[in-house]
Enzyme design. Structure first.
Site, PDB file in Angstrom:
ATOM      1  N   HIS A 153       2.682   3.210  -8.942  1.00 11.14           N
ATOM      2  CA  HIS A 153       2.533   1.758  -9.131  1.00 11.14           C
ATOM      3  C   HIS A 153       3.755   1.171  -9.845  1.00 11.14           C
ATOM      4  O   HIS A 153       4.182   0.059  -9.559  1.00 11.14           O
ATOM      5  CB  HIS A 153       1.260   1.449  -9.923  1.00 11.14           C
ATOM      6  CG  HIS A 153      -0.002   1.765  -9.169  1.00 11.14           C
ATOM      7  ND1 HIS A 153      -0.198   1.388  -7.859  1.00 11.14           N
ATOM      8  CD2 HIS A 153      -1.141   2.415  -9.531  1.00 11.14           C
ATOM      9  CE1 HIS A 153      -1.395   1.796  -7.447  1.00 11.14           C
ATOM     10  NE2 HIS A 153      -1.983   2.428  -8.448  1.00 11.14           N
ATOM     11  N   ARG A 204      -0.479   8.830 -10.207  1.00 11.98           N
ATOM     12  CA  ARG A 204      -0.545   7.624  -9.373  1.00 11.98           C
ATOM     13  C   ARG A 204       0.131   6.425 -10.038  1.00 11.98           C
ATOM     14  O   ARG A 204       0.761   5.610  -9.374  1.00 11.98           O
ATOM     15  CB  ARG A 204      -2.013   7.279  -9.073  1.00 11.98           C
ATOM     16  CG  ARG A 204      -2.712   8.283  -8.178  1.00 11.98           C
ATOM     17  CD  ARG A 204      -4.171   7.892  -7.982  1.00 11.98           C
ATOM     18  NE  ARG A 204      -4.300   6.546  -7.463  1.00 11.98           N
ATOM     19  CZ  ARG A 204      -4.158   6.212  -6.187  1.00 11.98           C
ATOM     20  NH1 ARG A 204      -3.883   7.137  -5.293  1.00 11.98           N
ATOM     21  NH2 ARG A 204      -4.284   4.963  -5.802  1.00 11.98           N
ATOM     22  N   ARG A 252       1.854  -4.875   6.038  1.00 12.92           N
ATOM     23  CA  ARG A 252       1.094  -3.828   5.341  1.00 12.92           C
ATOM     24  C   ARG A 252       1.892  -2.543   5.418  1.00 12.92           C
ATOM     25  O   ARG A 252       2.229  -2.069   6.502  1.00 12.92           O
ATOM     26  CB  ARG A 252      -0.291  -3.631   5.953  1.00 12.92           C
ATOM     27  CG  ARG A 252      -1.063  -2.564   5.183  1.00 12.92           C
ATOM     28  CD  ARG A 252      -2.538  -2.527   5.463  1.00 12.92           C
ATOM     29  NE  ARG A 252      -3.161  -1.680   4.443  1.00 12.92           N
ATOM     30  CZ  ARG A 252      -4.377  -1.794   3.998  1.00 12.92           C
ATOM     31  NH1 ARG A 252      -5.183  -2.699   4.485  1.00 12.92           N
ATOM     32  NH2 ARG A 252      -4.845  -0.989   3.052  1.00 12.92           N
ATOM     33  N   ASP A 272       0.824  -1.211   0.000  1.00  7.79           N
ATOM     34  CA  ASP A 272       0.000   0.000   0.000  1.00  7.79           C
ATOM     35  C   ASP A 272       0.864   1.270   0.000  1.00  7.79           C
ATOM     36  O   ASP A 272       1.987   1.253   0.505  1.00  7.79           O
ATOM     37  CB  ASP A 272      -0.897  -0.038   1.252  1.00  7.79           C
ATOM     38  CG  ASP A 272      -2.095   0.869   1.115  1.00  7.79           C
ATOM     39  OD1 ASP A 272      -2.326   1.427   0.020  1.00  7.79           O
ATOM     40  OD2 ASP A 272      -2.818   1.028   2.115  1.00  7.79           O
ATOM     41  N   GLY A 273       0.291   2.335  -0.549  1.00  7.78           N
ATOM     42  CA  GLY A 273       0.949   3.636  -0.480  1.00  7.78           C
ATOM     43  C   GLY A 273       1.574   4.106  -1.781  1.00  7.78           C
ATOM     44  O   GLY A 273       2.215   5.155  -1.813  1.00  7.78           O
ATOM     45  N   ARG A 277       0.078   7.597  -2.715  1.00  8.20           N
ATOM     46  CA  ARG A 277       0.575   8.708  -1.884  1.00  8.20           C
ATOM     47  C   ARG A 277       2.053   8.986  -2.143  1.00  8.20           C
ATOM     48  O   ARG A 277       2.502  10.127  -2.093  1.00  8.20           O
ATOM     49  CB  ARG A 277       0.332   8.390  -0.393  1.00  8.20           C
ATOM     50  CG  ARG A 277      -1.085   8.749   0.041  1.00  8.20           C
ATOM     51  CD  ARG A 277      -1.457   8.095   1.333  1.00  8.20           C
ATOM     52  NE  ARG A 277      -1.680   6.664   1.146  1.00  8.20           N
ATOM     53  CZ  ARG A 277      -1.752   5.785   2.140  1.00  8.20           C
ATOM     54  NH1 ARG A 277      -1.589   6.184   3.379  1.00  8.20           N
ATOM     55  NH2 ARG A 277      -1.996   4.522   1.889  1.00  8.20           N
ATOM     56  N   TRP A 278       2.805   7.922  -2.425  1.00 10.38           N
ATOM     57  CA  TRP A 278       4.224   8.105  -2.770  1.00 10.38           C
ATOM     58  C   TRP A 278       4.335   9.012  -3.998  1.00 10.38           C
ATOM     59  O   TRP A 278       5.158   9.928  -4.040  1.00 10.38           O
ATOM     60  CB  TRP A 278       4.843   6.732  -3.058  1.00 10.38           C
ATOM     61  CG  TRP A 278       6.314   6.721  -3.391  1.00 10.38           C
ATOM     62  CD1 TRP A 278       7.345   6.572  -2.522  1.00 10.38           C
ATOM     63  CD2 TRP A 278       6.898   6.873  -4.693  1.00 10.38           C
ATOM     64  NE1 TRP A 278       8.542   6.612  -3.195  1.00 10.38           N
ATOM     65  CE2 TRP A 278       8.301   6.797  -4.528  1.00 10.38           C
ATOM     66  CE3 TRP A 278       6.383   7.066  -5.983  1.00 10.38           C
ATOM     67  CZ2 TRP A 278       9.191   6.902  -5.600  1.00 10.38           C
ATOM     68  CZ3 TRP A 278       7.272   7.179  -7.049  1.00 10.38           C
ATOM     69  CH2 TRP A 278       8.657   7.096  -6.857  1.00 10.38           C
ATOM     70  N   ARG A 338      -5.927  -1.913   8.402  1.00 11.80           N
ATOM     71  CA  ARG A 338      -7.090  -2.644   7.859  1.00 11.80           C
ATOM     72  C   ARG A 338      -6.634  -3.955   7.232  1.00 11.80           C
ATOM     73  O   ARG A 338      -5.517  -4.055   6.730  1.00 11.80           O
ATOM     74  CB  ARG A 338      -7.748  -1.825   6.738  1.00 11.80           C
ATOM     75  CG  ARG A 338      -8.589  -0.678   7.166  1.00 11.80           C
ATOM     76  CD  ARG A 338      -9.386  -0.153   5.968  1.00 11.80           C
ATOM     77  NE  ARG A 338      -8.534   0.504   4.991  1.00 11.80           N
ATOM     78  CZ  ARG A 338      -8.164   1.778   5.043  1.00 11.80           C
ATOM     79  NH1 ARG A 338      -8.588   2.540   6.020  1.00 11.80           N
ATOM     80  NH2 ARG A 338      -7.395   2.299   4.116  1.00 11.80           N
ATOM     81  N   LEU A 385      11.142 -20.303  -4.432  1.00 13.10           N
ATOM     82  CA  LEU A 385      10.159 -19.368  -3.857  1.00 13.10           C
ATOM     83  C   LEU A 385       8.850 -19.545  -4.623  1.00 13.10           C
ATOM     84  O   LEU A 385       8.843 -19.537  -5.850  1.00 13.10           O
ATOM     85  CB  LEU A 385      10.649 -17.915  -4.010  1.00 13.10           C
ATOM     86  CG  LEU A 385       9.641 -16.838  -3.581  1.00 13.10           C
ATOM     87  CD1 LEU A 385       9.476 -16.824  -2.055  1.00 13.10           C
ATOM     88  CD2 LEU A 385      10.076 -15.454  -4.061  1.00 13.10           C
TER      89      LEU A 385
HETATM   90  C1  FPP Z   1      -2.141   0.060  -3.224  1.00 13.05           C
HETATM   91  O1  FPP Z   1      -1.634   1.379  -3.226  1.00 13.05           O
HETATM   92  C2  FPP Z   1      -1.551  -0.675  -4.318  1.00 13.05           C
HETATM   93  C3  FPP Z   1      -2.250  -1.260  -5.324  1.00 13.05           C
HETATM   94  C4  FPP Z   1      -3.709  -1.218  -5.430  1.00 13.05           C
HETATM   95  C5  FPP Z   1      -1.556  -1.954  -6.427  1.00 13.05           C
HETATM   96  C6  FPP Z   1      -0.285  -2.643  -6.052  1.00 13.05           C
HETATM   97  C7  FPP Z   1       0.426  -3.010  -7.269  1.00 13.05           C
HETATM   98  C8  FPP Z   1       1.751  -2.972  -7.448  1.00 13.05           C
HETATM   99  C9  FPP Z   1       2.760  -2.598  -6.449  1.00 13.05           C
HETATM  100  C10 FPP Z   1       2.275  -3.357  -8.757  1.00 13.05           C
HETATM  101  C11 FPP Z   1       2.706  -4.796  -8.812  1.00 13.05           C
HETATM  102  C12 FPP Z   1       1.730  -5.458  -9.614  1.00 13.05           C
HETATM  103  C13 FPP Z   1       1.845  -6.653 -10.232  1.00 13.05           C
HETATM  104  C14 FPP Z   1       0.752  -7.058 -11.087  1.00 13.05           C
HETATM  105  C15 FPP Z   1       2.954  -7.578 -10.110  1.00 13.05           C
HETATM  106  P1  FPP Z   1      -2.644   2.583  -3.415  1.00 13.05           P
HETATM  107  O2  FPP Z   1      -2.752   2.888  -4.841  1.00 13.05           O
HETATM  108  O3  FPP Z   1      -3.954   2.263  -2.763  1.00 13.05           O
HETATM  109  O4  FPP Z   1      -1.902   3.702  -2.642  1.00 13.05           O
HETATM  110  P2  FPP Z   1      -2.583   4.901  -1.851  1.00 13.05           P
HETATM  111  O5  FPP Z   1      -3.335   4.278  -0.692  1.00 13.05           O
HETATM  112  O6  FPP Z   1      -1.419   5.709  -1.396  1.00 13.05           O
HETATM  113  O7  FPP Z   1      -3.472   5.627  -2.805  1.00 13.05           O
END
Ligand code: FPP
Length: 249
Positions: free
Chosen positions: A38, A34, A185, A21-22, A25-26, A191, A132
């Site tokens: 990702h 956004r 998390r 998560d994050g 915001r990063w 959550r 793994l």
């Molecule tokens: C949550 O951060 C993150 C996600 C919904 C996507 C996570 C996906 C990746 C790290 C990419 C890797 C993916 C694959 C398919 C290998 P958020 O967007 O909710 O962050 P925020 O809470 O800061 O808005």
């Protein structure tokens, strides 16, 4: 001779699951879209996979796209689909060489057929690897998984008194994978977010305020070290609590 403690205190968790998560915001903190977050999160994931192999973690499960994520803007949903495709295109050969077995948990059927095929091919190619086991939760939701399992049990004609905890586990997407020892998390949210709600019944949790793209090998090591300090009691007692006959299994 002192009696050996029966409390379970393994130093390295066998199975680590991560809510990455994050990313948003990063990116926001840097004035970037956004999706850039990702992408940075994906690069970090690659580093954490390597760290798992190095530290001896045998199973890694990552929450990449939830059943609720379809509600995000179309551009972001498409971007996450593209990331999954890119990861397979760019990393599969190397992951295969490193001995990583790829698995998918969730429902593939809502994905583009070509992407479904790529995922299936990656699973097939890596199915004998055993350094793994990387389970990618993509279009995954814990409640959806349990509903799906119940539907399958009914279709298979399982009688009510045949249903057991082990049988439910066997019908989940994670069949054959041990329950997670540690769930991490990032970004500080407290959550569960519909992640491994059955399998995580006795998992240890580690929550950090660090955003996922910054959760590097050192942060991961910190999480594993914290886990190594925990006494896992599974609802019972350890010797220290006066439960000397407690069997942690
Ligand atoms: C949550 O951060 C993150 C996600 C919904 C996507 C996570 C996906 C990746 C790290 C990419 C890797 C993916 C694959 C398919 C290998 P958020 O967007 O909710 O962050 P925020 O809470 O800061 O808005």
């Amino acid at each position: 001779m002192a009696k050996k403690s029966t409390a379970s205190r393994p130093r390295i968790p066998t199975h680590v699951a991560i809510i990455m998560d994050g990313n948003g915001r990063w990116a926001l903190a840097r004035g970037l879209p956004r999706l850039v977050g990702h992408r940075a999160g994906t690069e970090n994931l690659r580093r954490i996979i390597t760290a798992c192999v190095e530290f001896g973690v045998k199973y890694l499960t990552i929450y990449a796209f939830s059943t609720e994520n379809w509600g995000r803007p179309r551009e972001e949903v498409e971007g996450l689909m593209n990331i999954l495709e890119d990861v397979i295109d760019r990393e599969l050969a190397e992951l295969n060489k490193e001995g990583v077995q790829l698995r998918h948990i969730g429902r593939l059927e809502r994905l583009d057929p070509k992407l479904q095929e790529k995922v299936m091919e990656a699973i097939e190619l890596t199915k004998h690897n055993d350094r793994l086991v990387l389970s990618v939760a993509f279009n995954y939701g814990g409640r959806d998984e349990i509903v799906f399992a119940i539907q399958k049990m009914i279709k298979d004609g399982i009688k009510p008194d045949e249903v057991s905890s082990d049988m439910v586990s066997h019908y989940l997407f994670t069949a054959g994978v041990p329950d997670p020892d540690l769930i991490i998390r990032t970004s500080g949210e407290l959550r569960v977010s519909n992640f491994l709600i059955w399998q995580g019944a006795y998992s240890e949790w580690y929550v950090t305020s660090v955003y996922w793209p910054d959760f590097n090998k050192g942060e991961f090591r910190k999480a594993l070290d914290t886990y190594g300090q925990r006494d896992r009691r599974y609802g019972g007692l350890t010797e220290m609590d006066g439960g000397k006959d407690y069997n942690a299994g």
